[in-house]
Design a protein around this motif. Structure first.
Motif, PDB file in Angstrom:
ATOM      1  N   ARG A 288     133.218 -12.077  62.508  1.00  0.00           N
ATOM      2  CA  ARG A 288     134.238 -12.497  63.218  1.00  0.00           C
ATOM      3  C   ARG A 288     134.355 -11.812  64.663  1.00  0.00           C
ATOM      4  NH1 ARG A 288     138.082 -11.458  59.880  1.00  0.00           N
ATOM      5  NH2 ARG A 288     138.743  -9.451  60.801  1.00  0.00           N
ATOM      6  N   ASP A 289     133.857 -10.606  64.482  1.00  0.00           N
ATOM      7  CA  ASP A 289     134.114  -9.811  65.809  1.00  0.00           C
ATOM      8  C   ASP A 289     132.843  -9.957  66.566  1.00  0.00           C
ATOM      9  OD1 ASP A 289     136.539  -8.518  64.954  1.00  0.00           O
ATOM     10  OD2 ASP A 289     135.332  -6.524  64.276  1.00  0.00           O
ATOM     11  N   LYS A 290     131.729 -10.284  66.081  1.00  0.00           N
ATOM     12  CA  LYS A 290     130.516 -10.780  66.845  1.00  0.00           C
ATOM     13  C   LYS A 290     130.636 -12.020  67.586  1.00  0.00           C
ATOM     14  CE  LYS A 290     127.140 -10.559  63.681  1.00  0.00           C
ATOM     15  NZ  LYS A 290     125.843 -10.541  62.910  1.00  0.00           N
ATOM     16  N   SER A 291     131.356 -12.860  66.687  1.00  0.00           N
ATOM     17  CA  SER A 291     131.644 -14.223  67.553  1.00  0.00           C
ATOM     18  C   SER A 291     132.468 -14.018  68.694  1.00  0.00           C
ATOM     19  CB  SER A 291     132.234 -15.166  66.520  1.00  0.00           C
ATOM     20  OG  SER A 291     132.832 -16.351  67.047  1.00  0.00           O
ATOM     21  N   ARG A 292     133.638 -13.182  68.472  1.00  0.00           N
ATOM     22  CA  ARG A 292     134.664 -12.616  69.812  1.00  0.00           C
ATOM     23  C   ARG A 292     133.853 -12.062  70.878  1.00  0.00           C
ATOM     24  NH1 ARG A 292     139.518 -10.796  65.783  1.00  0.00           N
ATOM     25  NH2 ARG A 292     140.118 -13.070  65.058  1.00  0.00           N
TER      26      ARG A 292
ATOM     27  N   LEU B 268     127.907  -3.633  64.741  1.00  0.00           N
ATOM     28  CA  LEU B 268     128.617  -4.167  63.856  1.00  0.00           C
ATOM     29  C   LEU B 268     128.040  -4.667  62.553  1.00  0.00           C
ATOM     30  CD1 LEU B 268     130.571  -6.803  66.225  1.00  0.00           C
ATOM     31  CD2 LEU B 268     131.818  -5.110  64.422  1.00  0.00           C
ATOM     32  N   ASP B 269     126.674  -5.025  62.937  1.00  0.00           N
ATOM     33  CA  ASP B 269     125.724  -5.520  61.785  1.00  0.00           C
ATOM     34  C   ASP B 269     125.496  -4.193  60.778  1.00  0.00           C
ATOM     35  OD1 ASP B 269     125.430  -8.045  62.238  1.00  0.00           O
ATOM     36  OD2 ASP B 269     123.632  -7.905  63.750  1.00  0.00           O
TER      37      ASP B 269
ATOM     38  N   ILE C 143     132.528  -1.961  57.012  1.00  0.00           N
ATOM     39  CA  ILE C 143     133.488  -3.326  57.286  1.00  0.00           C
ATOM     40  C   ILE C 143     132.933  -4.418  56.412  1.00  0.00           C
ATOM     41  CG2 ILE C 143     134.214  -2.358  59.425  1.00  0.00           C
ATOM     42  CD1 ILE C 143     132.206  -4.365  60.723  1.00  0.00           C
ATOM     43  N   HIS C 144     133.990  -5.283  56.258  1.00  0.00           N
ATOM     44  CA  HIS C 144     133.382  -6.601  55.468  1.00  0.00           C
ATOM     45  C   HIS C 144     132.364  -7.442  56.371  1.00  0.00           C
ATOM     46  CE1 HIS C 144     133.877 -10.233  53.007  1.00  0.00           C
ATOM     47  NE2 HIS C 144     133.991  -9.660  52.131  1.00  0.00           N
ATOM     48  N   LYS C 145     131.651  -8.055  55.647  1.00  0.00           N
ATOM     49  CA  LYS C 145     130.599  -8.670  56.547  1.00  0.00           C
ATOM     50  C   LYS C 145     131.349 -10.240  57.178  1.00  0.00           C
ATOM     51  CE  LYS C 145     129.433 -12.258  52.663  1.00  0.00           C
ATOM     52  NZ  LYS C 145     128.154 -12.815  52.113  1.00  0.00           N
TER      53      LYS C 145
END
Length: 85
Positions: free
Chosen positions: A74-78, A58-59, A67-69
């Protein structure tokens, strides 16, 4: 098809970029799917390892502009919420 030489070159570079971006997005999606499958099967050591890989993917995608930061955050949090269950 473009007739102007610079436009022809742009089409070539755009096609190469599209292939590269599609490949990187595919790697990202695969990493996330592997992590989610590991969470479902409850394998703790795999979950932590695959979580790191998914976050890294993701990073990487966010830094390359795929993808937008904020989406990456948000995805990392989920994913982290899933990992901590």
């Amino acid at each position: 098809m473009p007739q102007i030489k610079s436009a022809i070159k742009r089409v070539k570079t755009q096609n190469a970029t599209n292939k590269r971006n599609a490949s990187e997005l595919s790697k990202l999606r695969t990493a996330i799917k592997k992590f989610k499958n590991a969470v479902e099967t409850d394998s703790k050591e795999d979950v932590s390892k695959l979580h790191l890989e998914a976050v890294r993917a993701l990073d990487k995608a966010a830094s390359k502009g795929l993808i937008h930061k904020n989406k990456a955050a948000r995805d990392k949090s989920r994913l982290t919420k899933l990992a901590n269950k």
